[in-house]
Each structure stands twice: as structure tokens, then as C-alpha cells.
Design an enzyme around this catalytic site. Structure first.
Site, PDB file in Angstrom:
ATOM      1  N   HIS A 244       1.086  -1.280  -0.002  1.00  0.00           N
ATOM      2  CA  HIS A 244      -0.084  -0.081  -0.029  1.00  0.00           C
ATOM      3  C   HIS A 244       0.812   1.187   0.013  1.00  0.00           C
ATOM      4  CE1 HIS A 244      -4.055  -1.755   1.443  1.00  0.00           C
ATOM      5  NE2 HIS A 244      -3.081  -2.863   1.138  1.00  0.00           N
TER       6      HIS A 244
ATOM      7  N   ASP B 165      -5.137   5.929   2.184  1.00  0.00           N
ATOM      8  CA  ASP B 165      -5.472   4.608   1.960  1.00  0.00           C
ATOM      9  C   ASP B 165      -6.799   3.793   2.155  1.00  0.00           C
ATOM     10  OD1 ASP B 165      -3.345   2.144   1.460  1.00  0.00           O
ATOM     11  OD2 ASP B 165      -5.052   1.518   2.918  1.00  0.00           O
TER      12      ASP B 165
ATOM     13  N   GLU C 256       4.527  -4.091 -11.978  1.00  0.00           N
ATOM     14  CA  GLU C 256       5.892  -4.288 -11.834  1.00  0.00           C
ATOM     15  C   GLU C 256       6.410  -5.221 -13.253  1.00  0.00           C
ATOM     16  OE1 GLU C 256       7.451  -4.583  -8.086  1.00  0.00           O
ATOM     17  OE2 GLU C 256       6.200  -2.667  -7.420  1.00  0.00           O
TER      18      GLU C 256
HETATM   19  N1  UDP Z   1       8.859  -5.826  -2.759  1.00  0.00           N
HETATM   20  C1  UDP Z   1      10.317  -5.603  -3.076  1.00  0.00           C
HETATM   21  N2  UDP Z   1      11.000  -6.613  -2.694  1.00  0.00           N
HETATM   22  C2  UDP Z   1      10.701  -7.706  -2.072  1.00  0.00           C
HETATM   23  C3  UDP Z   1       9.468  -7.966  -1.793  1.00  0.00           C
HETATM   24  C4  UDP Z   1       8.521  -6.937  -2.323  1.00  0.00           C
HETATM   25  O1  UDP Z   1      10.853  -4.558  -3.603  1.00  0.00           O
HETATM   26  O2  UDP Z   1      11.433  -8.557  -1.787  1.00  0.00           O
HETATM   27  C5  UDP Z   1       7.976  -4.785  -3.313  1.00  0.00           C
HETATM   28  C6  UDP Z   1       7.562  -5.006  -4.497  1.00  0.00           C
HETATM   29  O3  UDP Z   1       8.271  -4.568  -5.546  1.00  0.00           O
HETATM   30  C7  UDP Z   1       6.043  -4.358  -4.439  1.00  0.00           C
HETATM   31  C8  UDP Z   1       5.802  -4.482  -3.099  1.00  0.00           C
HETATM   32  O4  UDP Z   1       6.935  -4.776  -2.303  1.00  0.00           O
HETATM   33  O5  UDP Z   1       6.117  -2.945  -4.852  1.00  0.00           O
HETATM   34  C9  UDP Z   1       4.635  -5.602  -2.779  1.00  0.00           C
HETATM   35  O6  UDP Z   1       3.394  -5.167  -3.276  1.00  0.00           O
HETATM   36  P1  UDP Z   1       2.709  -6.352  -3.822  1.00  0.00           P
HETATM   37  O7  UDP Z   1       1.237  -5.796  -4.054  1.00  0.00           O
HETATM   38  O8  UDP Z   1       3.188  -7.155  -4.846  1.00  0.00           O
HETATM   39  O9  UDP Z   1       2.434  -7.572  -2.587  1.00  0.00           O
HETATM   40  P2  UDP Z   1       2.174  -7.608  -1.119  1.00  0.00           P
HETATM   41  O10 UDP Z   1       3.613  -7.536  -0.518  1.00  0.00           O
HETATM   42  O11 UDP Z   1       1.216  -6.293  -0.782  1.00  0.00           O
HETATM   43  O12 UDP Z   1       1.480  -8.653  -0.997  1.00  0.00           O
END
Ligand code: UDP
Length: 492
Positions: free
Chosen positions: A18, A121, A375
Site C-alpha cells: 500500500h 489509503d 511491475e
Molecule cells: N517488494 C520488493 N522486494 C521484496 C518484496 C516486495 O521490492 O523482496 C516490493 C514489490 O516490488 C512491490 C511491493 O513490495 O512493490 C509488494 O507489493 P505487492 O502488491 O506485490 O504485494 P504485497 O507485499 O502487498 O503482498
């Protein structure tokens, strides 16, 4: 005379999925002439402050306003302020308790700072009242897809999952332009039947309707039919301004600094490893920022990846209470993969944007978090879909059934990681099957790759000058400026 510059306050919810897209969005507002304030706690702010400072030093009007996380009141060590820091259920509970206690501080700041608009949010439903008190618009920041919001809306409205013979029987989601089938076990438990979480999430959906509109990190070509559905059937005004990560983080330094503060000590090592691989040959395996898997599932993934014969980078998040045998299994696996050069493990946090952007990366195993999807899409990568919890199962349907750029691994149960049990474990054979389809040379893989690249190009076009998302952002800012002027006229 009031300042002519539009002042917008952003209030992110402290979990990476978020917070990261909201910070990117806030920075885009500042780059387009808006005076931006981001309200956040110390440890959370430190994960993005470098980017804010650098934007500020480049002449943009953007700052962070710090509030205090009540660590000692909830019994947490200093610095544990984000849902991603929860390594067991008890810590998770305390973090959520601490987050709920932030409301008073945020309220006071909003009153003190008197913004022209608040973008908050989706989890902060109560900010609708704050905006009403200030007589300014509240924009609901929804951190997932139009598709998932529409699916949730129609399931909650018509409850097609009630009265099925069993939780594993399929139902069709009513009201959608595609035939989408799911089982009750795949929808969030609080939607399936009322529980403690329902009282928290229902107001969130209600607050959206009472907001001025919703901001989506999405783009028109990606889910135009669902964008339209949300505007017409659900009656919600919205703007798609994504993909914000590709828009706000154009250089490598920004991509590295995003979402974490620790130095990436092993950077050279993973990069060298990726550099040694052929183009599009490596599978990136990540379950997002929150999910920590039980040992039984890690074993299946390890064998599945090894048996598939394809190279991989796998991000493993640590968990409390792993015993010695469990730890040594992963250590042995890591060693064996290093020796054979087949696989590379990154512990806890990966520089995801850099890995996805690398020419050797050819696909991703994703838990279907919306940010990871966008991404990957932005760089034209197809996906193996492995949803875990919340709206991720809806996102899987968008990827597999609508966009046709994903292969499902066959995940069956919607559960947050802390409560995953044997029912939720995906077996190694399923993993091998999905990896072979995605990373193999078959027609299906080629076609998925082609469609993903096409969407990647559409994503790039949408954030260029005069692209759909670009124009939406400018239009929203203009609209907010007109509202500000109208308010000031009434006051004078
Ligand atoms: N992310 C990252 N490295 C990691 C894990 C997550 O940079 O090892 C970042 C990812 O690029 C994204 C966010 O954290 O921007 C995770 O958001 P997502 O909606 O994919 O999943 P959530 O973590 O909310 O389940």
C-alpha cells in the site's frame, strides 16, 4: 489570501503493497506542481525518505510529516512499525493495534495543516469524516485492480457462494463481462462468512462510495472494461494513473532505494549471477512483502524449482520458530544451488524492480499482489500465478482468464500466511508443470510472452506525455485546483 498552490496530504497504510505505490503517486503529484505532505511514522518514512529528499532538492514541494508509532504502548521494540515486520501472529497483532492507534495523531495533523485534499489509503475508512470536517475532498487510494474491486463488489452484493454444496464447488461471479469461476475457498474468509475482520473491511467499501473518487494504480488498456464497470454499475468516479512505479522510478538509484533502507550488501553477487545467465532464462520467484511460508511449502518449492531444470532467483522471507532441521534444509539447498549455479536465494528483501528489469529475467512466480503484477507487466514479463490471500485470487483470474498472460499453479485456499496449513500447500509436481509451461519453448509460452510484451508497451505509452494515465493525473490535479478556487470563493 490563501496560497495558490494546491496542498494535498497523502496518508499511506504501513504495509509495502500500500505504501510503496502511494509514495510513488505522491511524488508524481509533486512533480506536477502540487505541494505534497506525506504523513508517516519514523521507521516507515525512513524506507522512502531518500527519494523524497532528492525530489525536494530538485525543487519539488514535497515533505514528510512524522507521527509517533506507539511502540512501547503495544509492547513492540522500536522500529517495528510495518505489517511486513510481523514474524509471528503475536507481533502481527501488536503492529495492527499500533496502526489503529495512529488515528488521533493523523486527525490532529489534518486539522493543523488544512490541506485542499486528502488522498488516504483504502484501509483508513474514517478519513471520509476527517475530509467532511475540513470540507475538502477525500480520495480513496485503492491499491489493487479494478477487476478485484468489481469482483468483490458483485460477490458481496449477490453472494453467489452462499448455499453451494461445498466450499470447493465453483460459482460464477455475477455482473462481470467475462465468465469468471471461483470456489468459496478462494475468496477472502470475511466475505465468505461474517467474522471479526468483516467489521473492519465492510466500512472500507462503504467509505469508497462516500469519497470524492478513487485513485487506481492501473492503466486504461489493461482493464478498460472493468474501469468502465466500476464507473457505471458501481457509480464510482475514478482515475487510473499507473503504473506509478515505472513512472516515478526511472533511474536505477530510485529502483534500488525503493521500499527498504538496508544496504544491499550482496548486490554485486546477485547481479553477477544474473549477468552470467542467458536472456529471458531466469524465473524470479517472490511472494511479496508479507507472506512467509511454512517449512512444508518451502520444501515443495525447492524441489519443484530444482526439478524444473530452469534457473531461478527465489526470495525467501524468514520466519520465527524454524527448527534446526528446517534451517539446515534451506541452507543445504542454497549451497547446492550455488554450486550448480542453477538457483540463487535472496533472504527477506529483494531489489525487485532491478531484477524484473534485468534482461536475463524471463518470468515471475507471483503471489498476485497488484504491485508485483504491474511491475512485471511494465517490463513485459509473463507470470506463474500463486495467490495467497485477500484479493490476490481475483487478480489471478484477471491474469489467467482475461489477459491470458499467466499460468496458474493451482492455489486453492485463501489464507494469510500466519494461518496456512496443509490444505494450502501446493505440491512440487504442480510447480514443475507450471514452470515448464511458462519457461519452455511451447506455443502457449510464446503467445503469453507476446501478449505480456504488448501490455508492457501499452503501460509505457500510458505514462508518457499525452498517454492515458499521464492525462488522467493532469486532469485530476486541475479538477482539485478548481475545487479549491470554488471553496475559496465561497469563503470570501
Ligand atoms: N517488494 C520488493 N522486494 C521484496 C518484496 C516486495 O521490492 O523482496 C516490493 C514489490 O516490488 C512491490 C511491493 O513490495 O512493490 C509488494 O507489493 P505487492 O502488491 O506485490 O504485494 P504485497 O507485499 O502487498 O503482498
Amino acid at each position: 489570501m490563501e496560497s495558490q498552490q494546491l496542498h494535498v496530504i497523502f496518508v499511506p497504510f504501513p504495509t509495502p503493497g500500500h505504501m510503496i505505490p502511494m509514495i510513488d503517486t505522491a511524488r508524481l503529484f509533486a512533480k506536477h506542481g502540487v505541494n505534497v505532505t506525506i504523513i508517516n511514522t519514523h521507521a516507515n518514512a525512513s524506507t522512502f525518505q531518500k527519494s523524497i529528499d532528492s525530489d525536494f532538492n530538485s525543487g519539488y514541494s514535497i515533505k514528510t510529516q512524522l507521527i509517533h508509532f506507539p511502540s512501547s504502548q503495544v509492547g513492540l521494540p522500536e522500529g517495528v512499525e510495518n505489517v511486513k515486520d510481523g514474524t509471528n501472529s503475536e507481533i502481527l497483532g501488536k503492529i495492527v493495534q499500533g496502526i489503529l492507534m495512529l488515528q488521533d495523531q493523523i486527525e490532529i495533523l489534518l486539522q493543523d495543516l488544512q490541506p485542499d485534499c486528502i488522498i488516504t489509503d483504502m484501509m483508513y475508512a474514517w478519513t471520509v469524516e476527517s475530509a467532511a470536517k475540513l470540507n475538502v475532498p477525500r480520495i480513496h487510494f485503492y491499491s489493487s485492480s479494478y477487476f478485484s474491486n468489481c469482483a468483490s463488489y458483485f460477490i458481496m452484493k449477490y453472494r453467489p457462494h452462499d448455499n453451494l454444496v461445498s466450499d470447493t464447488h465453483k460459482f460464477t461471479i455475477p455482473g462481470l463481462p467475462h465468465t469468471i469461476e471461483m470456489t468459496p475457498l478462494q475468496i477472502p474468509d470475511w466475505v465468505r462468512e461474517k467474522n471479526a475482520a468483516t467489521a473492519y473491511f465492510e466500512p472500507m467499501f462503504k467509505s469508497e462510495v462516500r469519497s470524492y473518487g478513487t485513485l487506481y494504480n492501473s492503466f486504461h488498456e489493461l482493464e478498460s472494461e472493468y474501469e468502465k464497470l466500476s464507473k457505471t454499475r458501481m457509480g464510482i468516479k475514478s482515475w487510473s494513473v499507473g503504473p506509478v512505479s515505472a513512472w516515478a522510478n526511472k533511474d536505477n538509484e530510485r529502483k534500488v532505494n525503493r521500499g527498504q533502507i538496508e544496504e544491499l550488501g550482496k548486490e554485486a553477487e546477485w547481479l553477477n549471477w544474473l549477468n552470467s545467465k542467458q536472456n529471458e532464462s531466469v524465473l524470479y520467484v517472490s511472494f511479496g512483502s508479507l507472506t512467509r511460508l511454512p517449512h512444508e511449502q518451502l520444501v515443495e518449492i525447492a524441489h519443484g524449482l530444482e526439478n524444473s531444470g530452469h534457473s531461478f532467483i527465489w526470495v525467501v522471507r524468514k520466519i520465527d520458530d524454524r527448527d534446526e532441521g528446517e534451517n539446515s534444509f534451506l541452507q543445504d539447498f542454497e549451497k547446492r544451488m550455488k554450486e550448480s549455479k542453477k538457483g540463487y536465494i535472496i533472504w527477506n528483501w529483494a531489489p525487485q524492480l532491478l531484477i524484473l528489469d534485468h534482461p536475463s529475467t524471463g518470468g515471475i512466480v507471483t503471489h498476485c499482489g497488484w504491485n508485483s503484477i504491474l511491475e512485471s507487466l511494465s517490463v513485459g514479463l509473463p507470470m506463474i500465478t500463486w495467490p495467497m490471500f485477500a484479493e490476490q485470487f481475483f487478480n489471478e483470474k484477471l491474469l489467467v482468464d482475461v489477459l491470458k498472460i499467466g499460468v496458474s499453479v493451482g492455489s486453492k485456499v485463501n489464507k494469510f500466511w500466519a494461518s496456512i496449513d496443509e490444505d494450502g500447500v501446493v505440491r512440487r509436481e504442480e510447480i514443475v508443470k507450471a514452470v515448464e509451461i511458462l519457461m519452455g519453448n511451447g506455443e502457449e509460452s510464446k503467445e503469453m510472452r507476446m501478449r505480456a510484451k504488448k501490455l508492457g508497451n501499452a503501460a509505457k505509452r500510458s505514462i508518457e506525455e499525452d498517454g492515458d494515465s499521464y492525462n488522467n493525473l493532469i486532469q485530476l490535479i486541475d479538477e482539485l485546483k478548481s475545487l479549491k478556487i470554488a471553496r475559496e470563493l465561497v469563503k470570501s
